[in-house]
Design a protein around this motif. Structure first.
Motif: not given
Length: 254
Positions: A34-35, A39-42, A154-158
């Motif tokens: 999703r992230y 930002i336009g990366i497949d 949680q850490i990965m998302r940060g």
């Protein structure tokens, strides 16, 4: 690497016996996909490998040569089976060293009580740079086109928030969904295939659903060109209705 200049690709390498055993449910792949999409990366490929040095190295070398970016998750903790740093260093054929910034962070937090286990988390491949950890614990690191992040969601998302600005983004992919109620995939296959063949640069997928309220399929169309996508949605609905399928409508998906 990407086949065209306007398409930026990435792969995810999920590392850990706990994922493969089913003891831990992976949510990082979903969050990364999703992230990157924003930002336009497949996200073009994902693999899950055990805590085996050779398998991590082989997978990492295959992926980093094929895609613009590789994100790894897991295996950078303090225990003996946290061997991702070792594997990344081996893949790039460099040594590991204790990064002075991480050592300084640890000393500020724990004083002089830097056990061997804690020092393991300070190891970074020579030539690597740090990835900020805004949550807790030591940072991740990056070398070449590889970003090595924590496995804790949680850490990965940060950490992702520090990774994104370092990547070359592309045009975001837009998706639209056409819902077909009361018809199975066998009925919609022919008109869907005809539209897909007419637009080979666009992604069209069928995702059937079943439930107490009935059955059908969600037809998801994806493209970087919103105007072209809108035209194909109209074309697809017309093709389905032309095949005698009347219960068709576009739906908004959150």
């Amino acid at each position: 690497m990407s086949a065209t200049d306007d398409r930026v690709t990435a792969a995810v390498l999920v590392i850990g016996d706990e994922i493969l055993s089913g003891r831990t449910q992976d949510t990082n792949l979903r969050d990364i996909a999703r992230y990157l999409g924003v930002i336009g990366i497949d996200l073009a490929e994902a693999r899950t490998v055990p805590d085996v040095l050779g398998e991590i190295v082989d997978a990492l070398n295959a992926l980093r040569g094929r895609y613009d970016y590789v994100i790894t998750t897991g295996g950078i903790g303090p225990t003996h089976d946290d061997i991702t740093a070792d594997a990344v260093a081996a893949a790039f054929e460099v040594e590991l060293h204790e990064h002075p910034e991480i050592i300084a962070m640890m000393e500020a937090r724990w004083g002089g009580e830097l056990t061997p286990a804690r020092r393991r988390m300070a190891r970074v491949p020579v030539g690597g740079a740090l990835v900020k950890n805004p949550v807790q614990g030591p940072p991740g690191f990056t070398i070449g086109n590889v970003f090595t992040l924590a496995g804790v969601p949680q850490i990965m998302r940060g950490m992702l928030e520090d990774v994104g600005p370092r990547m070359r983004g592309g045009r975001p992919t837009v998706s639209r969904t056409v819902r077909v109620d009361g018809s199975g995939e066998g009925v919609i296959a022919a008109p869907l295939e005809a539209v897909a063949r007419a637009h080979p640069d666009m992604s069209l997928g069928s995702y059937p659903f079943f439930g107490p309220d009935g059955y059908g399929s969600n037809l998801v169309l994806r493209s970087r060109d919103p105007e072209a996508l809108a035209g194909v949605v109209v074309e697809l609905i017309a093709a389905l209705k032309g095949a005698g399928i009347e219960n068709v409508r576009e739906v908004q998906v959150a």
